[in-house]
Write an enzyme that holds these catalytic residues in place. Structure first.
Site, short mmCIF file in Angstrom:
data_model
loop_
_atom_site.label_atom_id
_atom_site.label_comp_id
_atom_site.label_asym_id
_atom_site.label_seq_id
_atom_site.Cartn_x
_atom_site.Cartn_y
_atom_site.Cartn_z
CD GLU A 63 -3.38 18.66 5.53
OE1 GLU A 63 -4.05 17.43 4.59
OE2 GLU A 63 -3.56 19.73 5.13
CG ASP A 137 -5.30 3.05 5.59
OD1 ASP A 137 -6.48 2.48 5.45
OD2 ASP A 137 -4.20 2.56 5.04
CE LYS A 141 -9.24 -7.15 4.58
NZ LYS A 141 -8.08 -8.29 4.35
CB THR A 211 -7.31 16.44 -1.34
OG1 THR A 211 -8.28 15.38 -1.02
CG2 THR A 211 -7.31 17.72 -0.25
NE ARG A 212 -2.30 13.93 -4.84
CZ ARG A 212 -0.95 13.62 -5.20
NH1 ARG A 212 -0.33 12.58 -5.16
NH2 ARG A 212 -0.27 14.81 -5.33
CE1 TYR A 213 -4.59 9.86 -1.20
CE2 TYR A 213 -4.23 11.82 -0.52
CZ TYR A 213 -3.59 10.71 -0.90
OH TYR A 213 -2.30 10.32 -0.68
CD GLU A 214 -13.71 16.68 -1.90
OE1 GLU A 214 -14.81 17.22 -2.26
OE2 GLU A 214 -12.78 17.35 -1.31
#
Length: 232
Positions: A63, A137, A141, A211-214
């Site tokens: 991962e 990430d 930009k 996950t926390r990001y999802e």
């Protein structure tokens, strides 16, 4: 690890490495547990990751950027016969991952607390059965596009490391990154997109967890996309 330091200097890293000071308990894990499960690198022969585990696992999964470590720990607990490698550079994320490892007494995880590209450069060809890149990430930009992990150079290296029939899984909630993945991975000669239909990419793989990001993405109204690619 002189070899690791030399390779680290070859890559320019963008992003944070440290946040708030660690709490006492997590600092103890950082000081005591992390050294025991850190992946050793050197300038010697390529590293066979299966040799890091006793007994030798039936497969090795990696991962890249494991965030808080909940997905890494889930996969390790669900698949005790698989060796899990986890890369993360953010100190708080590493500490969170160590907490999951300690709480669940997981013996089949090894950590690379550095830029993932350093580890990729050191691994033996065809030594990985599955690679996860979950909510990286996006560097949205345009002038930062070269910082995105999904690029031809990294895909070429992954194609050397993943066994034929192995998987590369990528997830993102950022529209720019989703488009970027579609522009780069399906056209790479080594990878085949395992899409059963237009809606398939909206479903998290059944063996994964949120996950926390999802969760954060869904709460903000963003739509996570999940890609599975097979090494030809």
């Amino acid at each position: 690890m002189p070899g690791a330091e030399k390779q680290r200097q070859a890559f320019q890293f963008y992003g944070r490495r440290k946040g708030r000071p660690l709490r006492k308990g997590r600092q103890s894990l950082f000081d005591e547990l992390l050294p025991r499960i850190t992946i050793p690198l050197s300038e010697a022969a390529p590293l066979d990751p299966a040799a890091l585990f006793v007994p030798e696992p039936r497969a090795v999964w990696l991962e890249i950027g494991f965030g808080g470590g909940e997905h890494l720990a889930h996969q390790a607990a669900t698949h005790p016969d698989v060796g899990l490698l986890g890369c993360e550079v953010f100190e708080s994320g590493i500490a969170s991952g160590l907490s999951h490892i300690a709480e669940r007494d997981l013996e089949n995880i090894r950590i690379h607390p550095e830029d993932a590209r350093v580890l990729l450069a050191a691994l033996k060809p065809r030594s990985l059965d599955r690679v996860f890149l979950l909510f990286p990430d996006p560097w949205p930009k345009r002038r930062h596009a070269q910082r995105r992990f999904v690029n031809r150079g990294n895909l070429d290296r992954l194609s050397e490391l993943i066994v034929p029939g192995g998987e590369l899984r990528i997830a993102s909630d950022d529209p720019t990154y989703v488009e970027w993945v579609l522009q780069h991975v399906p056209v790479h000669p080594a990878f085949e997109w395992l899409a059963r239909g237009p809606a398939d990419w909206l479903d998290r793989p059944t063996d994964a967890i949120e996950t926390r990001y999802e969760k954060k993405a869904r709460e903000a109204g963003r739509v996570p996309h999940f890609f599975r690619f097979r090494r030809r």
